[in-house]
Design an enzyme around this catalytic site. Structure first.
Site, PDB file in Angstrom:
ATOM      1  N   VAL A   1       0.826  -1.210   0.000  1.00 19.21           N
ATOM      2  CA  VAL A   1       0.000   0.000   0.000  1.00 19.21           C
ATOM      3  C   VAL A   1       0.861   1.261   0.000  1.00 19.21           C
ATOM      4  CG1 VAL A   1      -1.749   1.302   1.266  1.00 19.21           C
ATOM      5  CG2 VAL A   1      -1.876  -1.190   1.177  1.00 19.21           C
TER       6      VAL A   1
ATOM      7  N   ASP B   1      10.160   3.274   6.524  1.00 18.04           N
ATOM      8  CA  ASP B   1       9.870   1.903   6.916  1.00 18.04           C
ATOM      9  C   ASP B   1      10.895   1.464   7.948  1.00 18.04           C
ATOM     10  OD1 ASP B   1       8.027  -0.457   5.417  1.00 18.04           O
ATOM     11  OD2 ASP B   1       9.668  -1.209   6.667  1.00 18.04           O
TER      12      ASP B   1
ATOM     13  N   ARG C   1      14.564  -3.325   3.336  1.00 18.62           N
ATOM     14  CA  ARG C   1      13.554  -2.861   2.381  1.00 18.62           C
ATOM     15  C   ARG C   1      13.897  -1.447   1.898  1.00 18.62           C
ATOM     16  NH1 ARG C   1       9.560  -3.526  -1.421  1.00 18.62           N
ATOM     17  NH2 ARG C   1       7.639  -2.393  -0.958  1.00 18.62           N
TER      18      ARG C   1
ATOM     19  N   THR D   1      -2.374  -4.319   9.513  1.00 18.23           N
ATOM     20  CA  THR D   1      -3.299  -4.537  10.633  1.00 18.23           C
ATOM     21  C   THR D   1      -3.789  -5.982  10.566  1.00 18.23           C
ATOM     22  OG1 THR D   1      -4.999  -3.496   9.235  1.00 18.23           O
ATOM     23  CG2 THR D   1      -4.077  -2.178  11.023  1.00 18.23           C
TER      24      THR D   1
ATOM     25  N   THR E   1      -6.450  -0.920   7.187  1.00 18.55           N
ATOM     26  CA  THR E   1      -7.803  -1.424   7.412  1.00 18.55           C
ATOM     27  C   THR E   1      -8.067  -1.595   8.905  1.00 18.55           C
ATOM     28  OG1 THR E   1      -7.770  -2.597   5.308  1.00 18.55           O
ATOM     29  CG2 THR E   1      -9.397  -3.308   6.935  1.00 18.55           C
TER      30      THR E   1
ATOM     31  N   CYS F   1      -6.326  -9.269   3.300  1.00 16.18           N
ATOM     32  CA  CYS F   1      -7.576  -8.496   3.281  1.00 16.18           C
ATOM     33  C   CYS F   1      -8.800  -9.364   3.532  1.00 16.18           C
ATOM     34  CB  CYS F   1      -7.719  -7.767   1.939  1.00 16.18           C
ATOM     35  SG  CYS F   1      -6.611  -6.354   1.744  1.00 16.18           S
TER      36      CYS F   1
ATOM     37  N   ARG G   1       1.357 -13.739   2.766  1.00 15.12           N
ATOM     38  CA  ARG G   1       0.637 -13.507   4.024  1.00 15.12           C
ATOM     39  C   ARG G   1      -0.668 -14.291   4.081  1.00 15.12           C
ATOM     40  NH1 ARG G   1       0.425  -7.082   4.167  1.00 15.12           N
ATOM     41  NH2 ARG G   1       0.293  -7.476   1.929  1.00 15.12           N
TER      42      ARG G   1
END
Length: 426
Positions: free
Chosen positions: A20, A38, A43, A89, A124, A264, A335
């Site tokens: 995102v 981050d 990364r 989240t 989210t 998600c 994930r």
């Protein structure tokens, strides 16, 4: 107070550079000075070289974003006037919301907040989380007062990992703010980078709820066709044949059965359920759908085992190949992948299970799940092969060459292969 857009003082800080945050930082970096932060320094170092391991942002896109800078140093956020939080989240082992990263990011942002600053959340959450959970942390860390000294907004992410047609600028964006002025500011901010347009929600809580139900709705619909697959399997009917026939009706919703993983659809319904239970309502449809979808890996494993027994194959000590480890096709995201659940169920039967996935990082899979991917599947080696993820690379594989014998079972879980060359579909 919120005059950054017109005064030229705007500097944006993106907190979290995953699926995102990175595309968002790239787009904002085309317009204004943008800091991408981050906590993962590896990364950050890769992004500085124009390398994105998620494959969401191309090397050319990095070059087109002239005002973005990546950092792992929190002090670099001090000059920002708008902070956008895009951290994960997830849920914990009890399937309850895990706000650890979100609240940690809020404390970090709060330490740098100044009068007139804006904090926008994209992670989210459940309805009310921004103002009930995050704002108190911001106030405590900054010593400032909400809606007097600083303001908040919520604009839920709608990134679809692996989708090269609908990137962040091509997806209509919901916006909201803590005051009418803040709401207008947030909408104007995103309008500069979102070509698909924006939709101003009447409140932060409405925007939070809209995000929660988007994925809960998909989850429930998929659980319905998954339940149909369970029923039709017992009736000896091919589920995809039924769905294709039903889809000839103009208003039939074309959902397909399968594994529901990822960050998600398999997670967000638990956030909505958590909030519902906190106000005294037990959501029956949402949680029922979750149970069906969470149990699909067990159904898949057992269907393979039964087919192998019918074919006269031994179960204990047999060799099975799972093609795919990620949660969806043509995407490296592992994930909450449900392939791991199939792996664990099959190894519980005493089977030797290989997983092959050219998209997944072998190091990440081992670190997260303790499973070592094979570099290449062995020819003439397997008593069972399951296509678990429909990567493009798998669609041209000759799966029969991977089978030990003519008795070996080829299970097309995605129903994308030539049905004459597979033993069964979902």
């Amino acid at each position: 107070m919120l005059s950054h857009l017109s005064s030229g003082q705007l500097q944006i800080g993106i907190i979290g550079l995953g699926y995102v945050g990175l595309p968002l930082a790239i787009e904002f970096g085309k317009e204004w000075p943008t800091i991408g932060f981050d906590i993962n320094q590896v990364r950050v170092d890769a992004l500085r070289k124009g390398i994105d391991h998620t494959r969401e942002v191309s090397e050319q896109a990095f070059g087109a974003s002239q005002h973005v800078r990546f950092t792992g140093n929190m002090a670099d956020l001090a000059a920002c006037t708008v902070y956008i939080v895009t951290v994960p989240t997830p849920i914990d082992k009890y399937k309850s919301p895990d706000l650890t990263a979100l609240l940690a990011a809020s404390r970090m942002v709060g330490a740098h907040l100044k009068r007139g600053d804006l904090v926008v959340y994209e992670s989210t959450v459940y309805p009310g989380c921004t103002e009930e959970d995050c704002v108190p942390v911001l106030e405590a860390a900054s010593g400032l007062r909400y809606n007097d000294d600083f303001f908040c907004g919520y604009s839920p992410e709608r990134i679809n990992p692996g989708d090269k047609e609908r990137n962040v600028s091509q997806i209509l964006k919901i916006t909201s703010g803590s005051t009418p002025a803040a709401a207008r500011y947030v909408d104007q901010l995103y309008s500069r980078i979102i070509k698909a347009g924006t939709y101003p929600a009447p409140s932060i809580k409405v925007a939070e709820a809209a995000k929660a139900i988007e994925n809960a709705q998909r989850d429930v619909n998929i659980s319905f066709v998954n339940e149909l697959a369970l029923i039709f399997d017992r009736l000896g009917i091919d589920t995809m044949d039924v769905l294709e026939a039903a889809a000839t009706k103009w208003n039939f919703l074309k959902f397909r059965p399968g594994l529901v993983g990822g960050h998600c659809i398999s997670v967000d319904p638990y956030y909505l359920a958590h909030k519902a239970q906190s106000v005294g309502y037990h959501p029956q449809v949402i949680l029922s759908g979750r149970r069906v979808n969470d149990d699909m890996p067990i159904y898949v494993a057992n269907k393979l085992v039964k087919a192998m027994i019918r074919a006269g194959l031994s179960i204990a000590g047999s060799s099975v190949l799972l093609l795919g480890a990620t949660f969806k096709e043509n995407c490296p995201d592992i994930r909450n992948t449900k392939v791991v659940d199939i792996y664990q169920e099959l190894t519980g039967f005493g089977m030797k299970v290989d997983i092959y996935d050219p998209w997944a990082s072998a190091d990440e899979v081992y670190a997260e799940y303790g499973i070592r991917l094979v570099e290449q599947p062995g020819r003439c080696r397997y008593d069972g092969v399951i296509l678990t993820v429909a990567h493009d690379e798998f669609l041209t594989l000759d799966l029969q060459e991977l089978c030990r014998s003519e008795l070996s079972i080829i299970y097309d879980l995605k129903s994308v292969l030539d049905r004459t060359k597979v033993s069964m579909r979902i």
